[in-house]
Design a protein around this motif. Structure first.
Motif, PDB file in Angstrom:
ATOM      1  N   MET A   1       0.750  -1.188   0.137  1.00 19.94           N
ATOM      2  CA  MET A   1      -0.157  -0.154   0.120  1.00 19.94           C
ATOM      3  C   MET A   1       0.895   1.057  -0.004  1.00 19.94           C
ATOM      4  O   MET A   1       1.217   1.790   1.044  1.00 19.94           O
ATOM      5  CB  MET A   1      -1.000  -0.163   1.049  1.00 19.94           C
ATOM      6  N   ASP A   2       1.489   1.479  -1.197  1.00 21.47           N
ATOM      7  CA  ASP A   2       2.336   2.583  -1.402  1.00 21.47           C
ATOM      8  C   ASP A   2       1.765   3.371  -2.532  1.00 21.47           C
ATOM      9  O   ASP A   2       0.481   3.201  -2.877  1.00 21.47           O
ATOM     10  CB  ASP A   2       3.837   2.437  -1.675  1.00 21.47           C
ATOM     11  N   ASP A   3       2.573   4.658  -2.834  1.00 20.45           N
ATOM     12  CA  ASP A   3       2.278   5.490  -3.820  1.00 20.45           C
ATOM     13  C   ASP A   3       2.084   4.862  -5.418  1.00 20.45           C
ATOM     14  O   ASP A   3       1.371   5.380  -6.065  1.00 20.45           O
ATOM     15  CB  ASP A   3       3.071   6.852  -3.789  1.00 20.45           C
ATOM     16  N   ASP A   4       2.344   3.445  -5.485  1.00 20.03           N
ATOM     17  CA  ASP A   4       2.189   2.894  -6.700  1.00 20.03           C
ATOM     18  C   ASP A   4       0.768   2.321  -6.946  1.00 20.03           C
ATOM     19  O   ASP A   4       0.434   1.920  -7.994  1.00 20.03           O
ATOM     20  CB  ASP A   4       3.412   2.208  -7.030  1.00 20.03           C
ATOM     21  N   LEU A   5       0.380   2.272  -5.717  1.00 20.39           N
ATOM     22  CA  LEU A   5      -1.067   1.464  -5.879  1.00 20.39           C
ATOM     23  C   LEU A   5      -2.381   2.412  -6.262  1.00 20.39           C
ATOM     24  O   LEU A   5      -2.429   3.367  -5.319  1.00 20.39           O
ATOM     25  CB  LEU A   5      -1.363   0.892  -4.716  1.00 20.39           C
ATOM     26  N   ILE A   6      -2.405   2.724  -7.447  1.00 25.43           N
ATOM     27  CA  ILE A   6      -3.438   3.606  -7.874  1.00 25.43           C
ATOM     28  C   ILE A   6      -4.976   3.199  -7.881  1.00 25.43           C
ATOM     29  O   ILE A   6      -5.895   3.562  -7.565  1.00 25.43           O
ATOM     30  CB  ILE A   6      -3.112   3.968  -9.257  1.00 25.43           C
ATOM     31  N   ASP A   7      -5.219   1.892  -8.649  1.00 24.02           N
ATOM     32  CA  ASP A   7      -6.345   1.086  -8.534  1.00 24.02           C
ATOM     33  C   ASP A   7      -6.274   0.227  -7.489  1.00 24.02           C
ATOM     34  O   ASP A   7      -5.885  -0.965  -7.685  1.00 24.02           O
ATOM     35  CB  ASP A   7      -6.596   0.453  -9.975  1.00 24.02           C
ATOM     36  N   ALA A   8      -6.504   0.617  -6.393  1.00 25.32           N
ATOM     37  CA  ALA A   8      -6.759  -0.228  -5.161  1.00 25.32           C
ATOM     38  C   ALA A   8      -8.269  -0.969  -4.992  1.00 25.32           C
ATOM     39  O   ALA A   8      -9.282  -0.464  -5.008  1.00 25.32           O
ATOM     40  CB  ALA A   8      -6.648   0.833  -4.032  1.00 25.32           C
ATOM     41  N   VAL A   9      -7.827  -2.158  -4.288  1.00 23.91           N
ATOM     42  CA  VAL A   9      -9.060  -3.057  -4.031  1.00 23.91           C
ATOM     43  C   VAL A   9      -8.521  -3.544  -2.327  1.00 23.91           C
ATOM     44  O   VAL A   9      -7.583  -4.259  -2.398  1.00 23.91           O
ATOM     45  CB  VAL A   9      -9.027  -4.262  -4.791  1.00 23.91           C
ATOM     46  N   PHE A  10      -9.372  -3.075  -1.579  1.00 26.35           N
ATOM     47  CA  PHE A  10      -8.905  -3.392  -0.174  1.00 26.35           C
ATOM     48  C   PHE A  10     -10.104  -4.363   0.354  1.00 26.35           C
ATOM     49  O   PHE A  10     -11.204  -4.389   0.075  1.00 26.35           O
ATOM     50  CB  PHE A  10      -9.067  -2.108   0.868  1.00 26.35           C
ATOM     51  N   VAL A  11      -9.517  -5.275   1.069  1.00 24.18           N
ATOM     52  CA  VAL A  11     -10.080  -6.240   1.775  1.00 24.18           C
ATOM     53  C   VAL A  11     -10.017  -6.055   3.090  1.00 24.18           C
ATOM     54  O   VAL A  11      -8.950  -6.283   3.837  1.00 24.18           O
ATOM     55  CB  VAL A  11      -9.512  -7.843   1.551  1.00 24.18           C
ATOM     56  N   LEU A  12     -11.170  -5.771   3.732  1.00 23.41           N
ATOM     57  CA  LEU A  12     -11.351  -5.254   5.017  1.00 23.41           C
ATOM     58  C   LEU A  12     -12.085  -6.307   5.953  1.00 23.41           C
ATOM     59  O   LEU A  12     -13.165  -7.112   5.215  1.00 23.41           O
ATOM     60  CB  LEU A  12     -12.472  -4.054   5.247  1.00 23.41           C
ATOM     61  N   GLN A  13     -11.720  -6.584   6.957  1.00 21.24           N
ATOM     62  CA  GLN A  13     -12.457  -7.748   7.853  1.00 21.24           C
ATOM     63  C   GLN A  13     -13.317  -7.338   8.994  1.00 21.24           C
ATOM     64  O   GLN A  13     -12.518  -6.538   9.871  1.00 21.24           O
ATOM     65  CB  GLN A  13     -11.525  -9.068   8.151  1.00 21.24           C
ATOM     66  N   LYS A  14     -14.092  -7.781   9.127  1.00 21.80           N
ATOM     67  CA  LYS A  14     -14.961  -7.309  10.459  1.00 21.80           C
ATOM     68  C   LYS A  14     -14.356  -7.898  11.681  1.00 21.80           C
ATOM     69  O   LYS A  14     -14.178  -9.002  11.804  1.00 21.80           O
ATOM     70  CB  LYS A  14     -16.545  -7.776  10.254  1.00 21.80           C
ATOM     71  N   GLN A  15     -14.122  -7.032  12.697  1.00 24.94           N
ATOM     72  CA  GLN A  15     -13.644  -7.483  14.032  1.00 24.94           C
ATOM     73  C   GLN A  15     -14.532  -7.780  14.973  1.00 24.94           C
ATOM     74  O   GLN A  15     -15.738  -7.447  14.869  1.00 24.94           O
ATOM     75  CB  GLN A  15     -12.408  -6.514  14.542  1.00 24.94           C
TER      76      GLN A  15
END
Length: 262
Positions: free
Chosen positions: A243-257
């Motif tokens: 997750m740095d400045d080269d990541l332009i088209d981002a897809v995040f996987v978020l998990q419910k805690q």
């Protein structure tokens, strides 16, 4: 000016080529990140419902929510034609009040950026968290801008289906890095098999995010939704991205805690 979201038949055509890759990635993510069976799915901001229909066809119990009635009407007819079932809800993705707890949710291709304030973005993320079971995931995809972003960018492409050809132009007509807003003009020219031409043009604001701003936002809800991995629009489950400045088209996987009782 018209609202291009009032023409779901065109909207659907111009993004349909992405569906197979997204569906494959969703199912791979369910296997990789979700414990137990993944059956109940939510798509906030479902639009014309290409993903709702695709996941319903694969046997999932899908709920689609959107603010645009023409989109939901179009989706309902599509489901009926294909003999599929899904729950469709006219509603605000920042204030969802659904009875179901879902195993997974997804929102891709910049729908999230229509939430033009941090307050709205956080409200949406918290609303999704409210509707996920513990350990469930939210797959959230949107474009992040590079630090040297071109403030006058233009994209053009075409799609053909059922004898109709649609030409699309997306142009940034206003860009304000300080206010973190850009105005996008969407122009569609649809030409039917018989030569009839229909033109639609609309403008709408989108919130700007650098990758660092996106990470900062997600950190504010990390007690509820934790980033477990990030990818790009190649949707390669075996190639998570830094997750740095080269990541332009981002897809995040978020998990419910897991939240404490009470």
């Amino acid at each position: 000016m018209e609202n291009w979201y009032d023409y779901p038949q065109y909207f659907d055509m111009i993004f349909r080529d992405e569906t197979a890759a997204e569906v494959r990635f969703f199912e791979q993510a369910f296997t990789k990140y979700v414990s137990g069976k993944t059956q109940r799915l939510l798509e906030p901001g479902c639009g014309s419902g290409r993903l709702v229909a695709a996941m319903a066809k694969r046997g999932y119990d899908v709920t689609g929510l959107d603010l645009n009635r023409p989109m939901l009407d179009y989706l309902q007819k599509r489901l009926a034609r294909r003999g599929l079932r899904a729950s469709l809800i006219l509603g605000d993705m920042t204030q969802m009040t659904l009875d179901t707890r879902f195993d997974a949710a997804f929102c891709t291709f910049n729908t999230f950026r229509h939430l033009t304030s941090e307050t709205a973005a956080i409200a949406h993320l918290n609303s999704v968290a409210d509707h996920l079971r513990s350990g469930g995931i939210y797959i959230l995809g949107f474009h992040c801008i590079p630090l040297d972003a071109d403030e006058e960018s233009t994209e053009r492409w075409s799609a053909v289906h059922g004898g109709t050809r649609v030409h699309v132009t997306l142009r940034v007509v206003d860009f304000n890095r300080r206010k973190r807003l850009e105005t996008l003009r969407a122009s569609i020219k649809a030409v039917t098999r018989g030569g009839k031409v229909h033109r639609v043009r609309s403008e709408f604001p989108l919130r700007l995010y650098t990758i660092q701003q996106a990470k900062g936002l997600l950190k504010k809800v990390s007690n509820r939704l934790r980033i477990v991995d990030a990818f790009d629009f190649d949707y390669d489950i075996n190639q998570p991205r830094v997750m740095d400045d080269d990541l332009i088209d981002a897809v995040f996987v978020l998990q419910k805690q897991t939240e404490p009782p009470g």
